[in-house]
Design an enzyme around this catalytic site. Structure first.
Site, PDB file in Angstrom:
ATOM      1  N   LYS A   1       5.518   9.986   8.725  1.00  0.00           N
ATOM      2  CA  LYS A   1       4.127   9.652   9.005  1.00  0.00           C
ATOM      3  C   LYS A   1       3.933   9.261  10.466  1.00  0.00           C
ATOM      4  O   LYS A   1       3.071   9.803  11.143  1.00  0.00           O
ATOM      5  CB  LYS A   1       3.657   8.533   8.084  1.00  0.00           C
ATOM      6  CG  LYS A   1       3.756   8.904   6.603  1.00  0.00           C
ATOM      7  CD  LYS A   1       3.364   7.750   5.709  1.00  0.00           C
ATOM      8  CE  LYS A   1       3.583   8.087   4.240  1.00  0.00           C
ATOM      9  NZ  LYS A   1       2.732   9.177   3.758  1.00  0.00           N
TER      10      LYS A   1
ATOM     11  N   TRP B   1       2.030   2.230  -3.632  1.00  0.00           N
ATOM     12  CA  TRP B   1       3.420   2.186  -3.180  1.00  0.00           C
ATOM     13  C   TRP B   1       4.037   0.823  -3.438  1.00  0.00           C
ATOM     14  O   TRP B   1       5.224   0.724  -3.776  1.00  0.00           O
ATOM     15  CB  TRP B   1       3.506   2.588  -1.716  1.00  0.00           C
ATOM     16  CG  TRP B   1       2.911   3.942  -1.481  1.00  0.00           C
ATOM     17  CD1 TRP B   1       1.792   4.246  -0.773  1.00  0.00           C
ATOM     18  CD2 TRP B   1       3.374   5.189  -2.034  1.00  0.00           C
ATOM     19  NE1 TRP B   1       1.532   5.592  -0.833  1.00  0.00           N
ATOM     20  CE2 TRP B   1       2.481   6.197  -1.603  1.00  0.00           C
ATOM     21  CE3 TRP B   1       4.452   5.548  -2.846  1.00  0.00           C
ATOM     22  CZ2 TRP B   1       2.639   7.540  -1.952  1.00  0.00           C
ATOM     23  CZ3 TRP B   1       4.604   6.880  -3.208  1.00  0.00           C
ATOM     24  CH2 TRP B   1       3.709   7.853  -2.757  1.00  0.00           C
TER      25      TRP B   1
ATOM     26  N   ASP C   1       7.629  -2.571   3.690  1.00  0.00           N
ATOM     27  CA  ASP C   1       7.540  -1.113   3.755  1.00  0.00           C
ATOM     28  C   ASP C   1       6.460  -0.799   4.793  1.00  0.00           C
ATOM     29  O   ASP C   1       5.280  -1.029   4.568  1.00  0.00           O
ATOM     30  CB  ASP C   1       7.166  -0.557   2.382  1.00  0.00           C
ATOM     31  CG  ASP C   1       6.917   0.949   2.394  1.00  0.00           C
ATOM     32  OD1 ASP C   1       7.064   1.579   3.466  1.00  0.00           O
ATOM     33  OD2 ASP C   1       6.544   1.491   1.336  1.00  0.00           O
TER      34      ASP C   1
END
Length: 363
Positions: free
Chosen positions: A198, A103, A174
């Site tokens: 999540k 990511w 993030d």
């Protein structure tokens, strides 16, 4: 709810049963409006109250004051990969990225389309088994910002100690897969973003916690919807927001507060992770954890078995035992247990017992 399975999916992920039951009870008539939250205008007072409470709850849990604002936007973390450099990577400046997995690589890829970038540290050569040591981080001469990914779902690593840098360089994170899993000093960050699916709520809404000075005077050369100031000036209501997602996110925030807040959740999350890591460590090599012990995530536990046939059997037998989502990410294979805040301790105990029995039979 005996018909529910134990959900180890990495996202969309398990939600607290209490939250789902409240949403179910309010689905046809929210707050005596005679309408479902799915039907209420985002310009209405009932929805405005939801939006405002969600922002206040998130700031309270993070210990942030009026110098920060919470935005609820769409497009997931993947859109934030582009919005961050579009808003903050100015000419003659450099965006510094610390690479710890897939990511963060994707975030860097988007920034490269906008301007000059610099890899301040990476553990790619170690197959992202660990988080870089602070001494390994080499910043550029004039960073516009520093970007990190706090937790890595695919490789199962997490920053044990979040970095801190001297000066006024904006630190951006993030935190999609570990936000609110433990206490931390959120004020050291200029911007935090997290896809909700999540650890915060359902898919479709992204939380952006931004310092107010960064949500002002963004470049007018970028599209309106990609400027943070657009959403900040309109309190996330410039266009139709993901109303049901924000409503559910707020119920999750209420649930977190009812659990005792982040300190309480951290202790529970550590205990849950220990149940599974202890099985891996005591299996004499039958289970092989991917992450170095110093970088292990308490949200995503990644591991391998002696061969892929055993891994396929593990997945099949776990499904038969009432568990879902233990297959590893398609890009790396193996196995993965995602144990976010809403995963009950009993779920991790069940996985521990299953892993012990599987090892006994096949080890």
């Amino acid at each position: 709810m005996s018909n529910r399975i134990i959900n180890f999916n990495a996202g969309p992920a398990v939600l607290p049963v209490d939250v789902l039951e409240q949403a179910q009870s309010e689905l046809l008539n929210f707050n005596d409006t005679g309408m479902s939250i799915l039907e209420i205008s985002h310009r209405s007072k009932p929805y405005e109250a939801v939006n405002n409470e969600a922002e206040a709850n998130l700031k309270e849990l993070l210990g942030l004051g009026e110098d920060y604002q919470v935005l609820f936007v769409q497009g997931g973390a993947s859109t934030q990969f582009a919005m961050v450099p579009l808003n903050f990577l100015t000419p003659r400046r450099t965006a510094d990225y610390i690479l710890t997995g897939v990511w963060s690589e994707k975030a860097l890829k988007e920034a490269k389309l906008v301007g000059q970038t610099h890899i301040a540290a990476t553990t790619a050569k170690d197959n992202y088994r660990r988080i870089p040591e602070l001494a390994e981080i080499q910043l550029s001469d004039n960073p516009a910002y520093i970007h990190i990914t706090s937790n890595n779902t695919i490789f199962g690593t997490q920053w044990r100690e979040l970095p801190n840098f001297s000066g006024n360089i904006p630190l951006i994170a993030d935190m999609s897969s570990d936000i609110l899993c433990r206490p931390f000093d959120a004020s050291k960050f200029a911007l935090i973003y997290a896809g909700a699916q999540k650890n915060l709520g359902p898919s479709g809404v992204t939380a952006v916690i931004i310092r107010r000075d960064l949500a002002e005077n963004n470049p007018k050369t970028i599209p309106t919807m990609l400027r943070y100031e657009t959403h900040a000036a309109n309190h996330s209501l410039y266009n139709t927001p993901p109303t049901f997602g924000v409503y559910l996110l707020n119920l999750v925030l209420r649930w977190i507060k009812a659990q005792g807040g982040l300190a309480s959740l951290e202790q529970r999350n550590l205990a849950k992770a220990k149940l599974i890591y202890d099985v891996i460590d005591d299996s004499h090599g039958f289970y092989r954890g991917h992450a170095d012990k110093s970088s292990r995530s308490i949200m995503n536990i990644t591991f391998r078995l002696p061969n892929e046939e055993l891994e396929k059997l593990f997945v099949a037998e776990s499904i038969a035992a009432g568990m879902a989502g233990l297959k590893g990410h398609r890009s790396v294979g193996g196995l993965r247990a995602s144990i976010y805040n809403a995963m009950p301790v009993d779920g991790c105990r069940a996985l521990r017992d299953f892993m012990k029995e599987f090892c006994r039979k096949h080890g």
